[in-house]
Scaffold this motif. Structure first.
Motif, PDB file in Angstrom:
ATOM      1  N   GLY A   5       0.834  -1.090   0.271  1.00 24.22           N
ATOM      2  CA  GLY A   5       0.029  -0.076   0.052  1.00 24.22           C
ATOM      3  C   GLY A   5       0.822   1.120   0.014  1.00 24.22           C
ATOM      4  O   GLY A   5       2.196   1.394   0.378  1.00 24.22           O
ATOM      5  N   PHE A   6       0.264   2.601  -0.383  1.00 21.01           N
ATOM      6  CA  PHE A   6       1.051   3.802  -0.493  1.00 21.01           C
ATOM      7  C   PHE A   6       1.519   4.077   0.868  1.00 21.01           C
ATOM      8  O   PHE A   6       2.484   4.726   1.117  1.00 21.01           O
ATOM      9  N   ASP A   7       0.603   3.861   1.901  1.00 21.88           N
ATOM     10  CA  ASP A   7       1.117   4.083   3.110  1.00 21.88           C
ATOM     11  C   ASP A   7       2.258   3.284   3.612  1.00 21.88           C
ATOM     12  O   ASP A   7       3.200   3.724   4.429  1.00 21.88           O
ATOM     13  N   ASP A   8       2.498   1.947   3.144  1.00 16.52           N
ATOM     14  CA  ASP A   8       3.625   1.546   3.407  1.00 16.52           C
ATOM     15  C   ASP A   8       5.094   1.818   2.657  1.00 16.52           C
ATOM     16  O   ASP A   8       5.979   2.124   3.487  1.00 16.52           O
ATOM     17  N   PHE A   9       4.424   2.144   1.720  1.00 16.03           N
ATOM     18  CA  PHE A   9       5.702   3.083   0.889  1.00 16.03           C
ATOM     19  C   PHE A   9       6.292   4.308   1.682  1.00 16.03           C
ATOM     20  O   PHE A   9       7.570   4.419   1.720  1.00 16.03           O
ATOM     21  N   LEU A  10       5.327   4.924   2.195  1.00 20.19           N
ATOM     22  CA  LEU A  10       5.664   6.171   2.906  1.00 20.19           C
ATOM     23  C   LEU A  10       6.532   6.200   4.261  1.00 20.19           C
ATOM     24  O   LEU A  10       7.163   7.026   4.574  1.00 20.19           O
TER      25      LEU A  10
END
Length: 112
Positions: A5-10
């Motif tokens: 997920g994008f939140d993980d990438f951040l």
């Protein structure tokens, strides 16, 4: 590879650093160079072991801007504690080529 997920990438903290010291790392299992990289006043200096000996000599790395992940836990590599991961990509033969900004950007800048 599994999707994230994008939140993980951040959560990955990628910063611009400048190499302030570099030395051969003959004790490493695979040829490597020990790097000391300054990631600016917020992060400070972190050490990294990089398998970059095909394309780089330690003395030519001093002053070079690099990108690195600064929020991994430290990892013991032989007698050296690596505190960050300097980023690179493989060339045609699999040798690592460092990733660097193509313009002069501030040390410590965070990728976003």
């Amino acid at each position: 590879m599994a999707e994230i997920g994008f939140d993980d990438f951040l959560k990955v903290d990628v910063r611009v650093g400048v190499v302030v010291r570099a030395e051969p790392f003959p004790e490493a299992r695979k040829p490597a160079i020990k790097l000391w990289v300054d990631y600016g006043p917020e992060i400070g200096e972190k050490k990294s072991s990089a398998q970059i000996t095909v394309h780089y000599e330690p003395e030519e790395l001093i002053g070079r801007r690099v990108l690195g992940v600064v929020n991994f836990p430290p990892r013991q590599i032989g007698p050296f504690m690596s505190e960050a991961l300097v980023l690179g990509v493989p060339d045609e033969d699999g040798a690592v080529v460092l990733i660097k900004p193509d313009l002069d950007v501030p040390v410590g800048g965070r990728w976003f």
